[in-house]
Write a protein that holds these residues in place. Sequence first.
Motif, PDB file in Angstrom:
ATOM      1  N   ILE A 145     -30.458  48.574  -8.204  1.00 39.30           N
ATOM      2  CA  ILE A 145     -31.241  47.459  -8.748  1.00 39.30           C
ATOM      3  C   ILE A 145     -30.347  46.571  -9.617  1.00 39.30           C
ATOM      4  N   ALA A 146     -29.534  47.187 -10.468  1.00 36.10           N
ATOM      5  CA  ALA A 146     -28.632  46.410 -11.336  1.00 36.10           C
ATOM      6  C   ALA A 146     -27.628  45.615 -10.498  1.00 36.10           C
ATOM      7  N   TRP A 147     -27.096  46.230  -9.457  1.00 30.58           N
ATOM      8  CA  TRP A 147     -26.134  45.537  -8.590  1.00 30.58           C
ATOM      9  C   TRP A 147     -26.797  44.373  -7.852  1.00 30.58           C
ATOM     10  N   LEU A 148     -28.018  44.595  -7.367  1.00 30.60           N
ATOM     11  CA  LEU A 148     -28.718  43.517  -6.670  1.00 30.60           C
ATOM     12  C   LEU A 148     -28.945  42.320  -7.588  1.00 30.60           C
ATOM     13  N   TYR A 149     -29.273  42.594  -8.857  1.00 34.17           N
ATOM     14  CA  TYR A 149     -29.568  41.512  -9.793  1.00 34.17           C
ATOM     15  C   TYR A 149     -28.287  40.819 -10.270  1.00 34.17           C
ATOM     16  N   CYS A 150     -27.351  41.602 -10.768  1.00 31.00           N
ATOM     17  CA  CYS A 150     -26.139  41.019 -11.371  1.00 31.00           C
ATOM     18  C   CYS A 150     -25.018  40.767 -10.365  1.00 31.00           C
ATOM     19  N   GLY A 151     -24.833  41.675  -9.434  1.00 26.05           N
ATOM     20  CA  GLY A 151     -23.738  41.557  -8.478  1.00 26.05           C
ATOM     21  C   GLY A 151     -24.029  40.572  -7.366  1.00 26.05           C
ATOM     22  N   ARG A 152     -25.132  40.774  -6.703  1.00 27.03           N
ATOM     23  CA  ARG A 152     -25.492  39.898  -5.573  1.00 27.03           C
ATOM     24  C   ARG A 152     -26.325  38.699  -6.001  1.00 27.03           C
ATOM     25  N   GLU A 153     -26.919  38.788  -7.174  1.00 28.29           N
ATOM     26  CA  GLU A 153     -27.836  37.758  -7.666  1.00 28.29           C
ATOM     27  C   GLU A 153     -28.927  37.466  -6.639  1.00 28.29           C
ATOM     28  N   ASP A 154     -29.388  38.546  -6.026  1.00 30.30           N
ATOM     29  CA  ASP A 154     -30.473  38.449  -5.040  1.00 30.30           C
ATOM     30  C   ASP A 154     -31.753  38.909  -5.731  1.00 30.30           C
ATOM     31  N   TYR A 155     -32.472  37.954  -6.303  1.00 32.00           N
ATOM     32  CA  TYR A 155     -33.631  38.274  -7.116  1.00 32.00           C
ATOM     33  C   TYR A 155     -34.803  38.778  -6.280  1.00 32.00           C
ATOM     34  N   HIS A 156     -34.904  38.337  -5.055  1.00 33.51           N
ATOM     35  CA  HIS A 156     -35.982  38.821  -4.186  1.00 33.51           C
ATOM     36  C   HIS A 156     -35.770  40.301  -3.831  1.00 33.51           C
ATOM     37  N   LEU A 157     -34.540  40.654  -3.468  1.00 29.34           N
ATOM     38  CA  LEU A 157     -34.257  42.071  -3.174  1.00 29.34           C
ATOM     39  C   LEU A 157     -34.357  42.930  -4.433  1.00 29.34           C
ATOM     40  N   THR A 158     -33.970  42.368  -5.565  1.00 29.24           N
ATOM     41  CA  THR A 158     -34.119  43.098  -6.828  1.00 29.24           C
ATOM     42  C   THR A 158     -35.588  43.408  -7.082  1.00 29.24           C
ATOM     43  N   ALA A 159     -36.428  42.390  -6.898  1.00 26.13           N
ATOM     44  CA  ALA A 159     -37.865  42.578  -7.099  1.00 26.13           C
ATOM     45  C   ALA A 159     -38.409  43.621  -6.126  1.00 26.13           C
ATOM     46  N   LEU A 160     -37.964  43.566  -4.885  1.00 31.36           N
ATOM     47  CA  LEU A 160     -38.408  44.536  -3.887  1.00 31.36           C
ATOM     48  C   LEU A 160     -37.972  45.959  -4.275  1.00 31.36           C
ATOM     49  N   THR A 164     -34.233  49.997 -19.124  1.00 32.63           N
ATOM     50  CA  THR A 164     -33.075  49.624 -19.935  1.00 32.63           C
ATOM     51  C   THR A 164     -32.040  48.862 -19.105  1.00 32.63           C
ATOM     52  N   ALA A 165     -31.768  49.357 -17.909  1.00 37.63           N
ATOM     53  CA  ALA A 165     -30.805  48.676 -17.039  1.00 37.63           C
ATOM     54  C   ALA A 165     -31.295  47.273 -16.686  1.00 37.63           C
ATOM     55  N   MET A 166     -32.565  47.153 -16.357  1.00 36.20           N
ATOM     56  CA  MET A 166     -33.086  45.834 -15.980  1.00 36.20           C
ATOM     57  C   MET A 166     -33.113  44.885 -17.166  1.00 36.20           C
ATOM     58  N   LEU A 167     -33.469  45.373 -18.345  1.00 33.55           N
ATOM     59  CA  LEU A 167     -33.451  44.497 -19.519  1.00 33.55           C
ATOM     60  C   LEU A 167     -32.027  44.051 -19.822  1.00 33.55           C
TER      61      LEU A 167
END
Length: 186
Positions: free
Chosen positions: A30-45, A84-87
Motif C-alpha cells: 500500500i505504501a509503495w502504491l501511494y508513494c512509489g507509483r503514485e497510483d491513488y486508485h490502486l492504493t485505495a483498492l 500509521t504507514a498510510m498517515l
Amino acid sequence: MPEQRRDKKKEILTIPNLLSAFRLLLVPVIAWLYCGREDYHLTALALLVSGATDIVDGFIARRFDMVSDLGKVLDPVADKLTQTAMLACLLTRFEAMWGLLAVLVGKEAVMAAMGLFVIRRTREVYSARWHGKLATCVIYAVIFLHIVWYDIPAGASIALAWCAIGAILLSLALYTAQNVRKIKSA
C-alpha cells in the motif's frame, strides 16, 4: 470443555490469523502504491482489500470459534501499522496528517503500556471494544477520503483530521477507564 477452550486461545495457524498476516504483508504494498507509483486508485483498492480482509477475519474468528490470543494481538497490530504507514504516506501531501499521526502514535504507546500491565495483572488478553472499532473506522474513512479526493481542500482535510483525533481520544479515555477497572478487580 474449558480445557478445550484454552487450547483454542493458543492456536496460531487459524484462518483469521493468516488473514491478519496477509494484511501485514499488504502494508508495504500500500505504501509503495501511494508513494512509489503514485497510483491513488490502486492504493485505495489495496486499502479496501485490507479493510475487507479485516472484516472477514473478525467474522470468521467469532462465527467459527477461532478467536485466539495471537489474533487478539495480530489484528490490531495490522490495523495500526496500516494506519500509521498510510498517515505517513499522506504527510507527503497533507499537512493536517501530522497531528492525527502524532495522536495515533501517542495513543498506541499508552495503550501498549497499559495493555501489557493489564495482561500481567489479569493473565488475560482482551479483545477490542466498540469505541476502538469506531476510532479505527473513522481513521480509515479519513485516510480513504484523502486518497480518493487527492485535491481535498485544506479546511476539509483539517476538519477530517480533527474528527479522527476526537474518535481516538474518546477511545483512549474509555479504554483507560476499562483498564483501571480490570486492574482494580484483579
